[in-house]
Scaffold this motif. Sequence first.
Motif, PDB file in Angstrom:
ATOM      1  N   ILE A  25      21.329  39.953  -1.414  1.00 61.18           N
ATOM      2  CA  ILE A  25      20.082  39.831  -0.664  1.00 61.18           C
ATOM      3  C   ILE A  25      19.534  41.195  -0.267  1.00 61.18           C
ATOM      4  N   ILE A  26      20.402  42.133   0.068  1.00 59.79           N
ATOM      5  CA  ILE A  26      19.957  43.398   0.645  1.00 59.79           C
ATOM      6  C   ILE A  26      20.108  44.578  -0.311  1.00 59.79           C
ATOM      7  N   SER A  27      20.946  44.464  -1.322  1.00 59.86           N
ATOM      8  CA  SER A  27      21.231  45.604  -2.201  1.00 59.86           C
ATOM      9  C   SER A  27      20.087  45.847  -3.180  1.00 59.86           C
ATOM     10  N   PRO A  28      19.526  47.074  -3.234  1.00 58.00           N
ATOM     11  CA  PRO A  28      18.463  47.377  -4.213  1.00 58.00           C
ATOM     12  C   PRO A  28      18.993  47.229  -5.644  1.00 58.00           C
ATOM     13  N   GLY A  29      18.084  46.898  -6.539  1.00 60.07           N
ATOM     14  CA  GLY A  29      18.479  46.663  -7.919  1.00 60.07           C
ATOM     15  C   GLY A  29      18.801  45.212  -8.178  1.00 60.07           C
ATOM     16  N   PHE A  30      19.390  44.548  -7.196  1.00 63.36           N
ATOM     17  CA  PHE A  30      19.710  43.124  -7.312  1.00 63.36           C
ATOM     18  C   PHE A  30      18.805  42.257  -6.448  1.00 63.36           C
ATOM     19  N   SER A  31      18.068  42.879  -5.516  1.00 63.34           N
ATOM     20  CA  SER A  31      17.264  42.111  -4.561  1.00 63.34           C
ATOM     21  C   SER A  31      15.766  42.341  -4.735  1.00 63.34           C
ATOM     22  N   MET A  32      15.353  42.834  -5.901  1.00 60.63           N
ATOM     23  CA  MET A  32      13.934  43.089  -6.124  1.00 60.63           C
ATOM     24  C   MET A  32      13.138  41.786  -6.040  1.00 60.63           C
ATOM     25  N   LYS A  33      11.984  41.849  -5.388  1.00 59.56           N
ATOM     26  CA  LYS A  33      11.191  40.642  -5.170  1.00 59.56           C
ATOM     27  C   LYS A  33      10.634  40.086  -6.473  1.00 59.56           C
ATOM     28  N   GLY A  34      10.486  40.942  -7.471  1.00 54.05           N
ATOM     29  CA  GLY A  34       9.986  40.458  -8.758  1.00 54.05           C
ATOM     30  C   GLY A  34      11.021  39.692  -9.550  1.00 54.05           C
ATOM     31  N   LEU A  35      12.295  39.775  -9.138  1.00 53.31           N
ATOM     32  CA  LEU A  35      13.365  39.064  -9.841  1.00 53.31           C
ATOM     33  C   LEU A  35      13.369  37.603  -9.410  1.00 53.31           C
ATOM     34  N   ASP A 138      25.213  52.600 -16.125  1.00 49.03           N
ATOM     35  CA  ASP A 138      26.190  51.518 -15.948  1.00 49.03           C
ATOM     36  C   ASP A 138      26.828  51.535 -14.564  1.00 49.03           C
ATOM     37  N   LEU A 139      26.144  52.137 -13.609  1.00 48.55           N
ATOM     38  CA  LEU A 139      26.691  52.207 -12.255  1.00 48.55           C
ATOM     39  C   LEU A 139      26.690  50.841 -11.574  1.00 48.55           C
ATOM     40  N   HIS A 140      25.791  49.959 -11.986  1.00 45.99           N
ATOM     41  CA  HIS A 140      25.740  48.633 -11.364  1.00 45.99           C
ATOM     42  C   HIS A 140      27.024  47.849 -11.621  1.00 45.99           C
ATOM     43  N   HIS A 141      27.642  48.060 -12.793  1.00 48.01           N
ATOM     44  CA  HIS A 141      28.916  47.391 -13.074  1.00 48.01           C
ATOM     45  C   HIS A 141      30.021  47.907 -12.158  1.00 48.01           C
ATOM     46  N   LEU A 142      30.024  49.214 -11.900  1.00 42.63           N
ATOM     47  CA  LEU A 142      31.030  49.793 -11.008  1.00 42.63           C
ATOM     48  C   LEU A 142      30.850  49.279  -9.579  1.00 42.63           C
ATOM     49  N   VAL A 143      29.593  49.118  -9.162  1.00 44.76           N
ATOM     50  CA  VAL A 143      29.336  48.592  -7.819  1.00 44.76           C
ATOM     51  C   VAL A 143      29.820  47.145  -7.709  1.00 44.76           C
ATOM     52  N   LEU A 144      29.548  46.345  -8.739  1.00 45.94           N
ATOM     53  CA  LEU A 144      29.996  44.947  -8.718  1.00 45.94           C
ATOM     54  C   LEU A 144      31.522  44.854  -8.731  1.00 45.94           C
ATOM     55  N   LYS A 145      32.178  45.733  -9.492  1.00 50.27           N
ATOM     56  CA  LYS A 145      33.645  45.756  -9.475  1.00 50.27           C
ATOM     57  C   LYS A 145      34.170  46.121  -8.090  1.00 50.27           C
ATOM     58  N   THR A 146      33.479  47.057  -7.427  1.00 45.31           N
ATOM     59  CA  THR A 146      33.887  47.452  -6.079  1.00 45.31           C
ATOM     60  C   THR A 146      33.735  46.295  -5.108  1.00 45.31           C
TER      61      THR A 146
END
Length: 258
Positions: A25-35, A138-146
């Motif tokens: 909900i709050i993380s940029p890249g995953f919470s864009m309103k256009g998504l 590919d930083l989004h994958h590292l964030v999701l793994k974290t």
Amino acid sequence: MIDGIVGLQVQTALLILMRISAFFIISPGFSMKGLPNTVKVGLSVGLTIAAYPVTAELTTVISIQVFLVLVMKEVLLGLAIGFITKLIFSAIEMAGNFIDFQVGFQMGAVFDPALGVNSSYYGKIYYWLSICIFFITDLHHLVLKTVIKTFQSIPIESTNLGNFGVEGMVKLYLIIFESAINLAAPLMIVALFTEVILGLISRTVPQINVLILGMPLKIITSFIFILLLLPSISSNIQEILPMMIKYINEFIQSLPTV
């Protein structure tokens, strides 16, 4: 017996979903309103399925009251993790806002429906550049793994999150502000030198109207230099973005595990 096992699995999956959904909900890249919302729900459910095998299940089926307490804890924890990622992106956008203020674009800030805030030109450029680098590297994958690893460090059954001090947050805000200043420094210096040159011109040739000449000259100069410095700016952003993983891990390690 079967109902008890199913109840445990359902409650465990729902608690995992709460932490991940709050993060999205709050993380940029995953919470864009256009998504589309269906995509966000699909991502949350998909990451919940991925996190389930590495998450310790509840020992017993818990009551509704305790379950609601655990839901609130998971939501708060997910929001806190997402807020750390948002701060890193805010530092990059803040750098663009500093440049806008120096160049004169700040008074032309408009409402950006994708961000949900008033955003100026260089602020939007820096923000979307950081989003592109975030996914390209590919930083989004590292964030999701974290985020998934947080279920091993902070079990869903734990209700003790310790005392939230202000020292860590103040330190993080100082680092964010310092990163924004360092990222914006080259173009701010260019804009400052442009103003110095305009001051010298006004002294040397008083007939020239510096107020009319100054604004377009600073805009053209900043635009030329941002194109010249784009590789360096991208490299600096690429060094700033991984800080979110570092501070998420530090935040999780600062919390009690029981």
